[in-house]
Design a protein around this motif. Structure first.
Motif, PDB file in Angstrom:
ATOM      1  N   ASP A  38     127.717 -71.166   7.338  1.00 21.72           N
ATOM      2  CA  ASP A  38     126.959 -69.912   7.362  1.00 21.72           C
ATOM      3  C   ASP A  38     126.124 -69.870   8.633  1.00 21.72           C
ATOM      4  O   ASP A  38     125.893 -70.890   9.275  1.00 21.72           O
ATOM      5  CB  ASP A  38     126.055 -69.836   6.132  1.00 21.72           C
ATOM      6  N   PRO A  79     122.468 -68.026  10.442  1.00 19.69           N
ATOM      7  CA  PRO A  79     121.261 -67.233  10.187  1.00 19.69           C
ATOM      8  C   PRO A  79     121.526 -65.766  10.537  1.00 19.69           C
ATOM      9  O   PRO A  79     122.344 -65.465  11.417  1.00 19.69           O
ATOM     10  CB  PRO A  79     120.222 -67.833  11.133  1.00 19.69           C
ATOM     11  N   ASP A  80     120.850 -64.864   9.844  1.00 17.83           N
ATOM     12  CA  ASP A  80     121.010 -63.435  10.121  1.00 17.83           C
ATOM     13  C   ASP A  80     120.793 -63.140  11.599  1.00 17.83           C
ATOM     14  O   ASP A  80     119.860 -63.639  12.213  1.00 17.83           O
ATOM     15  CB  ASP A  80     120.023 -62.610   9.284  1.00 17.83           C
ATOM     16  N   GLY A  81     121.681 -62.350  12.160  1.00 20.46           N
ATOM     17  CA  GLY A  81     121.552 -61.932  13.549  1.00 20.46           C
ATOM     18  C   GLY A  81     122.008 -62.960  14.566  1.00 20.46           C
ATOM     19  O   GLY A  81     121.875 -62.757  15.762  1.00 20.46           O
ATOM     20  N   THR A  82     122.544 -64.083  14.106  1.00 21.11           N
ATOM     21  CA  THR A  82     122.979 -65.147  15.016  1.00 21.11           C
ATOM     22  C   THR A  82     124.497 -65.234  15.025  1.00 21.11           C
ATOM     23  O   THR A  82     125.138 -65.080  13.994  1.00 21.11           O
ATOM     24  CB  THR A  82     122.396 -66.504  14.559  1.00 21.11           C
TER      25      THR A  82
END
Length: 148
Positions: free
Chosen positions: A91, A93-96
């Motif tokens: 997974d 991190p959001d925006g990465t």
């Protein structure tokens, strides 16, 4: 000729009647995920580069794997629910979009947890239990291990 009716009564002590089945209102589901620091080099070497694909956890977190036991405890420390971790997946991190920021995530779902305790704890694999309020236990639980 008369009819005689016989009935057996029990005071409730020592009876062998059926155990009541918990109703939907008296149980709930504890679900969520645990995010774990990944081993970047091991993931690159294994070509684990696909989001939601396989993920190698960092050394020291080897107990966090698909099939690992998830235990739900009540405030008294009694086991009130059992489940397992789903497959550990990659997974971001959001925006990465960089794999250097990737981590591993496994979800869990424990059904039929009896309601009524003020606090609950979730123990994943060999990790220390994470304590939470009854209200928080009914929400998706997000746990993390390592430097994320």
């Amino acid at each position: 000729m008369g009819v005689t009716a016989l009935a057996a009564c029990s005071s409730g002590t020592g009876g062998t009647g059926p155990t009541p089945t918990p109703t939907a209102a008296s149980t709930f589901v504890v679900e969520g995920s645990v995010a774990v620091e990944s081993d970047f080099v091991a993931n690159m070497q294994a070509d684990n580069t696909t989001l939601d694909g396989p993920c190698a956890v960092k050394a020291g977190y080897d107990d966090i794997k698909g099939g690992a036991q998830v235990v739900v405890l009540d405030a008294a420390g009694s086991t009130v629910g059992l489940g397992t971790l789903a497959t550990v997946t990659l997974d971001l991190p959001d925006g990465t979009t960089s794999l250097a920021s990737a981590f591993c995530r496994a979800t869990f779902r424990v059904v039929d947890v009896p309601a009524g305790s003020d606090f609950y704890a979730i123990q994943i694999a060999s990790r220390d239990p994470y304590r939470l309020t009854a209200a928080d236990a009914r929400k998706p639980v997000e746990l993390s291990l390592g430097d994320l």
